[in-house]
Design a protein around this motif. Structure first.
Motif, short mmCIF file in Angstrom:
data_model
loop_
_atom_site.label_atom_id
_atom_site.label_comp_id
_atom_site.label_asym_id
_atom_site.label_seq_id
_atom_site.Cartn_x
_atom_site.Cartn_y
_atom_site.Cartn_z
N SER A 97 29.80 62.17 24.93
CA SER A 97 29.59 61.80 26.34
C SER A 97 29.40 63.00 27.26
O SER A 97 28.79 62.86 28.32
CB SER A 97 30.76 60.95 26.84
OG SER A 97 31.98 61.66 26.80
N SER A 156 36.62 62.13 21.82
CA SER A 156 35.80 61.06 22.40
C SER A 156 34.82 61.58 23.45
O SER A 156 33.95 60.84 23.91
CB SER A 156 36.69 59.98 23.02
OG SER A 156 37.51 60.52 24.03
N PHE A 157 34.93 62.85 23.85
CA PHE A 157 34.02 63.44 24.85
C PHE A 157 32.87 64.21 24.23
O PHE A 157 31.99 64.67 24.95
CB PHE A 157 34.77 64.42 25.76
CG PHE A 157 36.02 63.88 26.37
CD1 PHE A 157 36.13 62.56 26.76
CD2 PHE A 157 37.12 64.71 26.55
CE1 PHE A 157 37.29 62.07 27.32
CE2 PHE A 157 38.28 64.24 27.11
CZ PHE A 157 38.37 62.91 27.49
N ASP A 175 38.31 59.42 31.82
CA ASP A 175 38.94 58.95 30.59
C ASP A 175 40.41 58.66 30.87
O ASP A 175 41.11 59.47 31.49
CB ASP A 175 38.83 59.99 29.48
CG ASP A 175 39.29 59.41 28.15
OD1 ASP A 175 38.48 58.73 27.51
OD2 ASP A 175 40.45 59.63 27.77
N VAL A 199 40.08 63.76 33.26
CA VAL A 199 41.01 63.25 32.25
C VAL A 199 42.27 62.75 32.94
O VAL A 199 42.89 63.48 33.72
CB VAL A 199 41.38 64.36 31.24
CG1 VAL A 199 42.53 63.92 30.35
CG2 VAL A 199 40.16 64.73 30.40
N ILE A 205 33.79 65.41 33.70
CA ILE A 205 34.75 64.50 33.09
C ILE A 205 36.11 64.76 33.72
O ILE A 205 36.55 65.91 33.82
CB ILE A 205 34.83 64.71 31.56
CG1 ILE A 205 33.52 64.29 30.90
CG2 ILE A 205 36.00 63.94 30.96
CD1 ILE A 205 33.43 64.65 29.42
N THR A 238 44.18 59.75 27.54
CA THR A 238 43.45 60.64 26.64
C THR A 238 44.32 61.16 25.50
O THR A 238 43.80 61.51 24.44
CB THR A 238 42.89 61.83 27.44
OG1 THR A 238 42.18 61.32 28.57
CG2 THR A 238 41.98 62.70 26.61
N GLN A 255 35.77 51.48 25.19
CA GLN A 255 37.18 51.40 24.81
C GLN A 255 37.34 51.47 23.30
O GLN A 255 36.73 50.71 22.56
CB GLN A 255 37.80 50.10 25.32
CG GLN A 255 39.28 49.96 24.98
CD GLN A 255 39.84 48.62 25.40
OE1 GLN A 255 39.11 47.65 25.55
NE2 GLN A 255 41.15 48.54 25.58
N GLU A 264 45.98 61.34 31.96
CA GLU A 264 46.90 61.22 30.83
C GLU A 264 48.35 61.15 31.31
O GLU A 264 48.76 61.89 32.19
CB GLU A 264 46.71 62.39 29.87
CG GLU A 264 47.81 62.62 28.85
CD GLU A 264 48.13 61.41 28.00
OE1 GLU A 264 49.30 61.29 27.57
OE2 GLU A 264 47.23 60.58 27.74
N MET A 286 33.73 54.90 32.39
CA MET A 286 35.15 55.03 32.06
C MET A 286 35.30 54.86 30.56
O MET A 286 34.70 53.97 29.96
CB MET A 286 35.97 53.97 32.80
CG MET A 286 37.46 54.00 32.45
SD MET A 286 38.45 52.92 33.53
CE MET A 286 37.76 51.31 33.11
N SER A 287 36.10 55.72 29.95
CA SER A 287 36.43 55.57 28.54
C SER A 287 37.94 55.58 28.36
O SER A 287 38.68 56.05 29.22
CB SER A 287 35.77 56.69 27.70
OG SER A 287 36.17 57.98 28.15
N SER A 288 38.37 55.04 27.24
CA SER A 288 39.80 54.99 26.94
C SER A 288 39.98 54.82 25.45
O SER A 288 39.30 53.99 24.83
CB SER A 288 40.47 53.84 27.70
OG SER A 288 41.87 53.82 27.45
#
Length: 261
Positions: free
Chosen positions: A75, A71-72, A62, A84, A82, A65, A196, A86, A161-163
């Motif tokens: 997921s 958001s996790f 992510d 992170v 995961i 963050t 996203q 940041e 990937m998340s954001s």
């Protein structure tokens, strides 16, 4: 007199994680005066994306963050670990305090319980424990760098990937936005999923500081993803319904999913 801040002028000093979390995430409804239902809408879409068959893997990264874990919640059931990334040290410390279950860390239980209810069960304590175990590392990150993970060269790329609400405040122009998106894409495997959350805004106010952003439309967001090497782009949008409020200006919230070519 108001002061302005951006990522490039000491965001670390001016951003207050505690004030941010208390304003936007104290309840499932979010910050009703400004957001009017954005948070539950977002949680429902994330639940939908990560409950889909085939969305799973070993590692999720992510990016940007903030001090948040919402958001996790969906997921973390689909990935073994995961990571992170940041920018702000204060935000990283807030996340670490929650992962370590320190007294005084932010209480995410109402949001975790809400996601569990979307999934059809009430085992939110177990989900909270799983989430803490799944977050394996919290590291510095700067999307403006070719390798956004500062000083952490990953031995292998990530499956997902998340954001959330990162690039629209980290970037000052459309070319910079595309460049940063390409930097992020370099962390993801071919065929990997990118999720996203994006809320292009001109500014938001927190305490005595006004944080600047960039206004973008859906057409640009899609074209930027294509230029960065993504395909199968699905863009979900929610138009802002509130006209009141003086703490931010934006028109749409987006949740986008895409695959890396």
């Amino acid at each position: 007199m108001e002061s302005k801040a951006s990522v490039t002028d000491n965001y670390n000093l001016h951003f207050n994680p505690k004030a941010y979390l208390e304003r936007y995430y104290s309840s499932v409804e979010g910050y009703v005066e400004e957001e009017e239902g954005v948070l539950p809408w977002t949680l429902e879409i994330l639940h939908s994306i990560f409950s889909h068959e085939g969305v799973s893997g070993d590692r999720l990264i992510d990016i940007g963050t903030g001090p948040c874990i919402y958001s996790f919640v969906s997921s973390c059931t689909k990935f073994k670990e995961i990571v992170v990334g940041e920018y702000s040290e204060q935000n990283r410390n807030a996340l670490k305090r929650w992962v370590d279950n320190e007294p005084g860390s932010f209480d995410w239980s109402s949001i975790i319980e809400h996601v569990c209810q979307l999934e059809g069960h009430s085992e939110f304590k177990e989900r909270e424990s799983l989430l803490r175990k799944t977050i394996k590392d919290i590291i510095p990150c700067d999307v403006r760098l070719a390798n956004p993970l500062i000083g952490h060269a990953s031995p292998q790329k990530f499956d997902c990937m998340s954001s959330a609400y990162c690039l629209e405040v980290a970037c000052r122009s459309k070319p910079e936005y595309v460049k940063c998106l390409k930097n992020m894409a370099g962390l993801l495997k071919t065929g990997g999923l990118f999720v996203q959350l994006c809320e292009p805004l001109s500014f938001y106010r927190l305490g005595d500081w006004v944080f600047e952003g960039i206004l973008l439309d859906e057409a640009f967001l899609k074209s930027a993803l294509e230029e960065a090497g993504f395909t199968q782009i699905i863009c979900r949008s929610r138009k802002r319904t509130s006209t009141a409020g003086e703490n931010t200006y934006y028109d749409f919230t987006f949740v986008i999913s895409a695959m890396k070519e």
